[in-house]
Design an enzyme around this catalytic site. Structure first.
Site, PDB file in Angstrom:
ATOM      1  N   ARG A   1       0.831  -1.207   0.000  1.00 31.68           N
ATOM      2  CA  ARG A   1       0.000   0.000   0.000  1.00 31.68           C
ATOM      3  C   ARG A   1       0.861   1.251   0.000  1.00 31.68           C
ATOM      4  NH1 ARG A   1      -0.786   4.765   2.729  1.00 31.68           N
ATOM      5  NH2 ARG A   1      -0.388   3.669   4.696  1.00 31.68           N
ATOM      6  N   ASP A   2       1.522   1.529   1.100  1.00 33.78           N
ATOM      7  CA  ASP A   2       2.275   2.773   1.238  1.00 33.78           C
ATOM      8  C   ASP A   2       3.483   2.808   0.309  1.00 33.78           C
ATOM      9  OD1 ASP A   2       2.823   5.262   2.207  1.00 33.78           O
ATOM     10  OD2 ASP A   2       3.641   4.607   4.113  1.00 33.78           O
TER      11      ASP A   2
ATOM     12  N   HIS B   1       3.463   3.939  12.906  1.00 35.66           N
ATOM     13  CA  HIS B   1       3.853   3.947  11.497  1.00 35.66           C
ATOM     14  C   HIS B   1       4.919   5.029  11.334  1.00 35.66           C
ATOM     15  CE1 HIS B   1       2.964   3.615   7.082  1.00 35.66           C
ATOM     16  NE2 HIS B   1       3.413   4.862   7.098  1.00 35.66           N
TER      17      HIS B   1
ATOM     18  N   HIS C   1       8.346   6.860   9.191  1.00 37.52           N
ATOM     19  CA  HIS C   1       9.085   7.088   7.952  1.00 37.52           C
ATOM     20  C   HIS C   1      10.533   7.437   8.299  1.00 37.52           C
ATOM     21  CE1 HIS C   1       5.623   7.842   4.879  1.00 37.52           C
ATOM     22  NE2 HIS C   1       5.338   6.864   5.719  1.00 37.52           N
TER      23      HIS C   1
ATOM     24  N   CYS D   1       4.267   9.427   1.593  1.00 37.89           N
ATOM     25  CA  CYS D   1       2.958  10.037   1.355  1.00 37.89           C
ATOM     26  C   CYS D   1       3.037  10.978   0.154  1.00 37.89           C
ATOM     27  CB  CYS D   1       2.491  10.811   2.588  1.00 37.89           C
ATOM     28  SG  CYS D   1       0.906  11.657   2.326  1.00 37.89           S
TER      29      CYS D   1
ATOM     30  N   ASN E   1       9.639   4.797   3.891  1.00 40.27           N
ATOM     31  CA  ASN E   1       9.256   4.072   5.099  1.00 40.27           C
ATOM     32  C   ASN E   1      10.497   3.433   5.726  1.00 40.27           C
ATOM     33  OD1 ASN E   1       6.059   3.761   5.227  1.00 40.27           O
ATOM     34  ND2 ASN E   1       6.674   3.709   3.088  1.00 40.27           N
TER      35      ASN E   1
END
Length: 314
Positions: free
Chosen positions: A14-15, A211, A213, A244, A253
């Site tokens: 996803r990310d 979460h 980064h 993002c 990430n």
């Protein structure tokens, strides 16, 4: 809490993929997700239920979710921006849905085009939808506290505001909240302090994950602080891909492979088989469209001679 000390949630599908312009094929996504699960990763965020015109890279999320649900013992997580996305996620059978609420309202308007109150109304409507399902079929519903450590658009984000939004998300119907360093602003001190403040407000059982980064190189330091303070789930992305697209400069990430080595070197069981994780990395590298670089010190250097993983290798 799982049978392992720390649960790693892999967010690459996803990310990671949402930040890469070329589109990975559905077949390759399925091969990669299956290999990730085969390595022992217990939870994978497989996509996001957003309009295809917004993120064409994730247009096949419903099919990917349905496929991932056929993998035994895997928690299938997805991101949803609103009620419509939640309807799609529930129809596909997702085990966990996360709605991101940016504590920075400027970022919220950029990311999901909604104010805080509009997002909280979406949460209420999603809660009502989930409550129509039989208890055994209800997905876990998480409110993601995005930009809670700082915002590239607004700058400093007051911690008391983070706490208020966390309380509002729980009151609106989330089962839990999660901290998200969307822009890579966070420091270990902030991680410890903000975790405790949110725990004091909503209860320790309602905040277990973070979460992170690695935008400014502090990702693993922040992960270590999270583990030391008592959080038990850490998101990471294989090869460090992702970020993002609606937060300028928020790339990268934390790297799943390096996080696994860090935790296992501390004697913490992650449940992950290192060799099988490297197979998943090879599949990712082959499947990535274009000349996309994968990061990671541990994959390049290998495990130290004589190193024994805390998790029994199967």
């Amino acid at each position: 809490m799982s049978k392992f000390d720390i649960e790693i949630s892999e967010v690459g599908p996803r990310d990671g993929l949402q930040s890469i312009a070329p589109i990975m094929t559905t077949a390759d996504k399925k091969r990669w997700i299956k290999a990730l699960a085969d390595s022992g990763i217990p939870e994978i965020e497989v996509g996001s239920f957003v309009p295809a015109k917004v993120l064409p890279q994730l247009a096949d999320t419903a099919e990917i979710t349905q496929f991932a649900k056929t993998i035994p013992d895997l928690t299938v997580a997805v991101l949803v921006p609103n009620l419509r996305g939640a309807e799609g996620a529930i129809a596909a059978g997702a085990d966990k849905i996360t709605i991101p609420l940016s504590v920075s309202e400027t970022h919220s308007l950029k990311n999901v085009r909604r104010t805080h109150e509009q997002m909280l109304q979406e949460v209420r409507e999603i809660r009502a939808l989930i409550d129509t399902l039989p208890v055994a079929e209800r997905p876990k519903f998480e409110g993601g506290l995005s930009t809670c450590f700082g915002c590239t658009l607004e700058g400093n984000v007051p911690e008391d505001k983070v706490v208020r939004i966390a309380e509002a998300l729980m009151e609106a119907g989330c089962d839990e909240v999660g901290l998200s360093d969307t822009t890579g602003f966070g420091s270990p001190l902030q991680v410890r302090r903000l975790t405790q403040k949110v725990w004091d407000a909503v209860g320790k059982q309602n905040l277990t994950g973070i979460h992170l980064h690695n935008t400014r190189g502090q990702g693993l330091a922040n992960a270590l602080a999270a583990v030391e303070v008592g959080l038990t789930t850490v998101d990471a992305s294989m090869g460090g891909i992702g970020g993002c697209p609606f937060a300028p400069g928020a790339s990268g990430n934390i790297i799943t492979e390096d996080l696994v080595f860090l935790l296992e070197s501390m004697g913490l069981k992650t449940g992950i088989n290192f060799e099988r994780m490297m197979i998943a990395r090879e599949i990712l590298q082959q499947a990535l469209p274009g000349n996309i670089e994968l990061y990671g010190f541990t994959p390049d250097a290998g495990l130290p001679k004589g190193f024994a993983m805390a998790t029994p290798q199967f």
